[in-house]
Design a protein around this motif. Structure first.
Motif, PDB file in Angstrom:
ATOM      1  N   GLN A 265      22.754   0.343 -21.647  1.00 28.52           N
ATOM      2  CA  GLN A 265      23.767   0.332 -20.601  1.00 28.52           C
ATOM      3  C   GLN A 265      23.504  -0.914 -19.757  1.00 28.52           C
ATOM      4  O   GLN A 265      22.355  -1.379 -19.682  1.00 28.52           O
ATOM      5  N   GLU A 266      24.532  -1.484 -19.154  1.00 26.96           N
ATOM      6  CA  GLU A 266      24.336  -2.666 -18.311  1.00 26.96           C
ATOM      7  C   GLU A 266      23.497  -2.271 -17.101  1.00 26.96           C
ATOM      8  O   GLU A 266      23.949  -1.533 -16.224  1.00 26.96           O
ATOM      9  N   PHE A 267      22.254  -2.761 -17.070  1.00 28.15           N
ATOM     10  CA  PHE A 267      21.287  -2.324 -16.064  1.00 28.15           C
ATOM     11  C   PHE A 267      20.342  -3.482 -15.745  1.00 28.15           C
ATOM     12  O   PHE A 267      19.134  -3.392 -15.923  1.00 28.15           O
ATOM     13  N   ALA A 268      20.918  -4.600 -15.314  1.00 29.58           N
ATOM     14  CA  ALA A 268      20.111  -5.783 -14.971  1.00 29.58           C
ATOM     15  C   ALA A 268      19.131  -5.436 -13.842  1.00 29.58           C
ATOM     16  O   ALA A 268      19.478  -4.651 -12.956  1.00 29.58           O
ATOM     17  N   PRO A 269      17.906  -5.980 -13.872  1.00 35.33           N
ATOM     18  CA  PRO A 269      17.375  -6.968 -14.812  1.00 35.33           C
ATOM     19  C   PRO A 269      16.636  -6.349 -16.004  1.00 35.33           C
ATOM     20  O   PRO A 269      15.895  -7.051 -16.692  1.00 35.33           O
ATOM     21  N   PHE A 270      16.832  -5.068 -16.262  1.00 34.75           N
ATOM     22  CA  PHE A 270      16.129  -4.394 -17.361  1.00 34.75           C
ATOM     23  C   PHE A 270      16.871  -4.529 -18.694  1.00 34.75           C
ATOM     24  O   PHE A 270      16.260  -4.817 -19.718  1.00 34.75           O
ATOM     25  N   THR A 271      18.174  -4.284 -18.671  1.00 33.92           N
ATOM     26  CA  THR A 271      19.010  -4.411 -19.864  1.00 33.92           C
ATOM     27  C   THR A 271      20.373  -4.916 -19.412  1.00 33.92           C
ATOM     28  O   THR A 271      21.030  -4.272 -18.597  1.00 33.92           O
TER      29      THR A 271
ATOM     30  N   GLY B 247      17.035  -8.944 -20.815  1.00 33.12           N
ATOM     31  CA  GLY B 247      16.405  -8.023 -19.883  1.00 33.12           C
ATOM     32  C   GLY B 247      14.980  -7.675 -20.277  1.00 33.12           C
ATOM     33  O   GLY B 247      14.575  -7.828 -21.433  1.00 33.12           O
ATOM     34  N   ALA B 248      14.221  -7.209 -19.294  1.00 35.66           N
ATOM     35  CA  ALA B 248      12.811  -6.907 -19.521  1.00 35.66           C
ATOM     36  C   ALA B 248      12.616  -5.820 -20.572  1.00 35.66           C
ATOM     37  O   ALA B 248      11.777  -5.942 -21.466  1.00 35.66           O
ATOM     38  N   LEU B 249      13.383  -4.741 -20.468  1.00 35.63           N
ATOM     39  CA  LEU B 249      13.239  -3.667 -21.455  1.00 35.63           C
ATOM     40  C   LEU B 249      13.804  -4.075 -22.808  1.00 35.63           C
ATOM     41  O   LEU B 249      13.299  -3.639 -23.843  1.00 35.63           O
TER      42      LEU B 249
ATOM     43  N   LEU C 241       1.640  -2.964 -25.868  1.00 32.70           N
ATOM     44  CA  LEU C 241       2.293  -4.021 -25.090  1.00 32.70           C
ATOM     45  C   LEU C 241       1.932  -3.938 -23.611  1.00 32.70           C
ATOM     46  O   LEU C 241       1.866  -4.959 -22.919  1.00 32.70           O
ATOM     47  N   ASP C 242       1.720  -2.714 -23.117  1.00 31.55           N
ATOM     48  CA  ASP C 242       1.273  -2.546 -21.732  1.00 31.55           C
ATOM     49  C   ASP C 242      -0.172  -3.005 -21.573  1.00 31.55           C
ATOM     50  O   ASP C 242      -0.529  -3.632 -20.565  1.00 31.55           O
ATOM     51  N   ASN C 243      -1.001  -2.699 -22.580  1.00 25.20           N
ATOM     52  CA  ASN C 243      -2.436  -2.974 -22.464  1.00 25.20           C
ATOM     53  C   ASN C 243      -2.809  -4.422 -22.758  1.00 25.20           C
ATOM     54  O   ASN C 243      -3.820  -4.912 -22.241  1.00 25.20           O
ATOM     55  N   ASP C 244      -2.016  -5.112 -23.581  1.00 21.37           N
ATOM     56  CA  ASP C 244      -2.398  -6.480 -23.946  1.00 21.37           C
ATOM     57  C   ASP C 244      -1.774  -7.546 -23.039  1.00 21.37           C
ATOM     58  O   ASP C 244      -1.918  -8.744 -23.276  1.00 21.37           O
ATOM     59  N   GLY C 245      -1.064  -7.103 -21.999  1.00 19.09           N
ATOM     60  CA  GLY C 245      -0.503  -8.035 -21.030  1.00 19.09           C
ATOM     61  C   GLY C 245       0.893  -8.539 -21.356  1.00 19.09           C
ATOM     62  O   GLY C 245       1.495  -9.268 -20.557  1.00 19.09           O
ATOM     63  N   THR C 246       1.431  -8.143 -22.522  1.00 21.26           N
ATOM     64  CA  THR C 246       2.757  -8.637 -22.915  1.00 21.26           C
ATOM     65  C   THR C 246       3.838  -8.183 -21.935  1.00 21.26           C
ATOM     66  O   THR C 246       4.684  -8.984 -21.508  1.00 21.26           O
ATOM     67  N   MET C 247       3.813  -6.908 -21.561  1.00 27.31           N
ATOM     68  CA  MET C 247       4.856  -6.398 -20.672  1.00 27.31           C
ATOM     69  C   MET C 247       4.755  -7.007 -19.277  1.00 27.31           C
ATOM     70  O   MET C 247       5.765  -7.271 -18.626  1.00 27.31           O
TER      71      MET C 247
ATOM     72  N   LYS D 162       3.857 -10.020 -18.568  1.00 28.24           N
ATOM     73  CA  LYS D 162       4.467 -11.349 -18.663  1.00 28.24           C
ATOM     74  C   LYS D 162       5.989 -11.246 -18.671  1.00 28.24           C
ATOM     75  O   LYS D 162       6.684 -12.040 -18.034  1.00 28.24           O
ATOM     76  N   ILE D 163       6.510 -10.254 -19.398  1.00 34.69           N
ATOM     77  CA  ILE D 163       7.958 -10.067 -19.453  1.00 34.69           C
ATOM     78  C   ILE D 163       8.502  -9.710 -18.073  1.00 34.69           C
ATOM     79  O   ILE D 163       9.537 -10.236 -17.646  1.00 34.69           O
ATOM     80  N   MET D 164       7.820  -8.822 -17.358  1.00 34.22           N
ATOM     81  CA  MET D 164       8.275  -8.415 -16.030  1.00 34.22           C
ATOM     82  C   MET D 164       8.300  -9.600 -15.070  1.00 34.22           C
ATOM     83  O   MET D 164       9.243  -9.762 -14.290  1.00 34.22           O
ATOM     84  N   ARG D 165       7.283 -10.438 -15.136  1.00 37.36           N
ATOM     85  CA  ARG D 165       7.242 -11.622 -14.265  1.00 37.36           C
ATOM     86  C   ARG D 165       8.393 -12.569 -14.594  1.00 37.36           C
ATOM     87  O   ARG D 165       8.984 -13.176 -13.699  1.00 37.36           O
ATOM     88  N   LYS D 166       8.717 -12.675 -15.866  1.00 35.00           N
ATOM     89  CA  LYS D 166       9.806 -13.557 -16.297  1.00 35.00           C
ATOM     90  C   LYS D 166      11.126 -13.161 -15.631  1.00 35.00           C
ATOM     91  O   LYS D 166      11.926 -14.017 -15.260  1.00 35.00           O
ATOM     92  N   TYR D 167      11.335 -11.845 -15.442  1.00 41.65           N
ATOM     93  CA  TYR D 167      12.591 -11.362 -14.860  1.00 41.65           C
ATOM     94  C   TYR D 167      12.461 -11.058 -13.362  1.00 41.65           C
ATOM     95  O   TYR D 167      13.372 -10.499 -12.767  1.00 41.65           O
ATOM     96  N   GLY D 168      11.324 -11.402 -12.769  1.00 40.06           N
ATOM     97  CA  GLY D 168      11.156 -11.239 -11.341  1.00 40.06           C
ATOM     98  C   GLY D 168      11.086  -9.812 -10.873  1.00 40.06           C
ATOM     99  O   GLY D 168      11.463  -9.498  -9.741  1.00 40.06           O
TER     100      GLY D 168
END
Length: 242
Positions: free
Chosen positions: A29-35, A46-48, A226-232, A234-240
């Motif tokens: 569903q349109e849910f910026a900045p997640f989707t 989006g982050a998700l 993805l939560d434990n290795d820091g990937t998420m 980084k993604i969250m920071r990318k979308y503020g």
């Protein structure tokens, strides 16, 4: 070489075994900045979105992704094989109709009010006498309505900033990040302010009930990785996103 082969066998045995790769139908569903859909390119971002695409990639599956309404997305995930809708609450009324991946992210939900409104809420319960904007089929709005709050259901959440600023609502219940993204897009970002926090809500992915349990288990494992290795992060920071 023999030692490495044995070690590899143990690593592979620790993962759920999937018979074959699948093409997953992912819905948002349109849910910026997640989707959300980029208005210039038509690309779903989006982050998700990035997290789910990485989960599917690491699982060895392929996917298509498209945007739809909440009602249509829930119907598709209920009836169509290998179909999932992500970015939503795991509620008791939905629990047994789908298989679940998550939580994908924690999202702060708040009441937004008008910046020029002198009313002060000491806690969330203080908003009970006032009109609160939500939208059709929204789980949070439905639950608050059942608890006696005066919820006004718009046809879509994008209607609520205008209704709030034009004194048609006292408050708007919404994701803090998503609500501000909508308001800024419509030119109302400077007219609203966070009145009080509601709570932190977990967003998940719900999938067709016939989906193979091993695939769901693997997606959940990769989600934690993805939560434990820091990937998420980084993604969250990318979308503020905080």
């Amino acid at each position: 070489m023999k030692f490495l082969s044995i070690k590899l066998m143990f690593c592979l045995a620790a993962l759920p075994a999937l018979a074959h790769a699948e093409n997953m139908k992912l819905l948002i569903q349109e849910f910026a900045p997640f989707t959300h859909t980029d208005p210039k390119t038509g690309e779903i971002q989006g982050a998700l979105t990035e997290k789910m695409l990485e989960i599917v990639r690491r699982a060895g599956d392929t996917s298509t992704i498209s945007s739809t309404s909440l009602a249509r997305g829930l119907h598709a995930a209920l009836n169509e094989d290998n179909t999932c809708l992500f970015g939503f609450r795991r509620t008791p009324d939905r629990e047994n109709f789908y298989k679940w991946v998550g939580p994908l992210v924690n999202d702060n939900w708040v009441l937004y009010g008008r910046k020029n409104d002198g009313r002060v809420l000491k806690n969330f319960e203080d908003a009970k006498p006032y009109s609160i904007g939500s939208y059709k089929n929204a789980a949070t709005g439905l639950q608050l309505s059942e608890q006696g709050y005066k919820i006004e259901f718009a046809s879509q959440d994008e209607d609520n900033p205008r209704l709030l600023v034009n004194n048609r609502l006292h408050y708007w219940i919404v994701s803090e990040s998503h609500g501000m993204a909508i308001a800024q897009q419509q030119g109302f970002g400077n007219d609203i302010v966070r009145a009080v926090k509601y709570k932190s809500i977990e967003l998940n992915m719900l999938c067709n009930i016939r989906m193979d349990k091993q695939r769901i288990d693997l997606y959940n494992k990769i989600n934690k990785d993805l939560d434990n290795d820091g990937t998420m992060e980084k993604i969250m920071r990318k979308y503020g996103i905080k």
